[in-house]
Scaffold this motif. Structure first.
Motif, PDB file in Angstrom:
ATOM      1  N   LYS A  64       0.848  -1.198   0.000  1.00 24.48           N
ATOM      2  CA  LYS A  64       0.000   0.000   0.000  1.00 24.48           C
ATOM      3  C   LYS A  64       0.882   1.246   0.000  1.00 24.48           C
ATOM      4  CE  LYS A  64      -3.791   2.188   2.450  1.00 24.48           C
ATOM      5  NZ  LYS A  64      -4.720   2.087   3.571  1.00 24.48           N
ATOM      6  N   TYR A  68       0.594   0.332  -4.537  1.00 23.42           N
ATOM      7  CA  TYR A  68      -0.093  -0.768  -5.207  1.00 23.42           C
ATOM      8  C   TYR A  68      -1.422  -1.060  -4.514  1.00 23.42           C
ATOM      9  CZ  TYR A  68       4.334  -1.723  -7.519  1.00 23.42           C
ATOM     10  OH  TYR A  68       5.477  -1.618  -8.263  1.00 23.42           O
ATOM     11  N   THR A  69      -2.407  -1.446  -5.307  1.00 22.01           N
ATOM     12  CA  THR A  69      -3.677  -1.913  -4.763  1.00 22.01           C
ATOM     13  C   THR A  69      -3.702  -3.417  -4.940  1.00 22.01           C
ATOM     14  OG1 THR A  69      -4.768   0.136  -5.374  1.00 22.01           O
ATOM     15  CG2 THR A  69      -6.188  -1.741  -4.904  1.00 22.01           C
ATOM     16  N   GLU A  71      -5.389  -7.028  -4.562  1.00 24.55           N
ATOM     17  CA  GLU A  71      -6.680  -7.696  -4.429  1.00 24.55           C
ATOM     18  C   GLU A  71      -6.455  -9.038  -3.747  1.00 24.55           C
ATOM     19  OE1 GLU A  71     -10.139  -9.697  -7.230  1.00 24.55           O
ATOM     20  OE2 GLU A  71      -8.464  -8.659  -8.160  1.00 24.55           O
ATOM     21  N   TYR A  82      -3.479 -13.496  -3.913  1.00 27.06           N
ATOM     22  CA  TYR A  82      -3.344 -12.053  -4.048  1.00 27.06           C
ATOM     23  C   TYR A  82      -2.951 -11.735  -5.479  1.00 27.06           C
ATOM     24  CZ  TYR A  82      -2.895 -12.358   1.040  1.00 27.06           C
ATOM     25  OH  TYR A  82      -3.105 -12.626   2.368  1.00 27.06           O
ATOM     26  N   ILE A  84      -2.256  -8.031  -8.266  1.00 32.13           N
ATOM     27  CA  ILE A  84      -2.293  -6.596  -8.542  1.00 32.13           C
ATOM     28  C   ILE A  84      -2.999  -6.436  -9.873  1.00 32.13           C
ATOM     29  CG2 ILE A  84      -0.944  -4.544  -9.081  1.00 32.13           C
ATOM     30  CD1 ILE A  84       1.315  -5.736  -7.415  1.00 32.13           C
ATOM     31  N   ASN A  85      -4.062  -5.668  -9.873  1.00 29.30           N
ATOM     32  CA  ASN A  85      -4.770  -5.415 -11.126  1.00 29.30           C
ATOM     33  C   ASN A  85      -4.109  -4.267 -11.865  1.00 29.30           C
ATOM     34  OD1 ASN A  85      -6.772  -7.404 -10.808  1.00 29.30           O
ATOM     35  ND2 ASN A  85      -7.864  -6.087  -9.381  1.00 29.30           N
TER      36      ASN A  85
END
Length: 86
Positions: A64, A68-69, A71, A82, A84-85
């Motif tokens: 964070k 990065y977001t 998911e 997990y 990362i989109n």
């Protein structure tokens, strides 16, 4: 030159680097998470030699902080995963 002037002349971190340093732990985890299927908790634990709680803390904190977001989801097999989109 005063300290304030030197700090103002320094580029911000976001301007300095467009991503994690090559070969760093963050870079290794990001590479795993950018795969279409992402990475399971077990994969990250195995590759990084981390315990479960360390992976969770890294995902919630360092990722964070790096912008990065991440998911978090359960795969078809029921494993915590997990990704990362883009």
């Amino acid at each position: 030159m005063t300290l304030r002037q030197r700090l103002a002349a320094k580029p911000a971190k976001s301007e300095e680097a467009a991503g994690p340093r090559e070969g760093s732990k963050t870079a290794r985890v990001v590479a795993m998470l950018q795969r279409e299927s992402g990475a399971t908790l077990e994969e990250v634990m195995s590759q990084m030699s981390w315990q479960k709680h360390a992976v969770r803390v890294f995902m919630a904190g360092a990722m964070k902080q790096a912008g990065y977001t991440v998911e978090s989801f359960k795969s078809d097999k029921g494993e915590r995963s997990y990704r990362i989109n883009p």
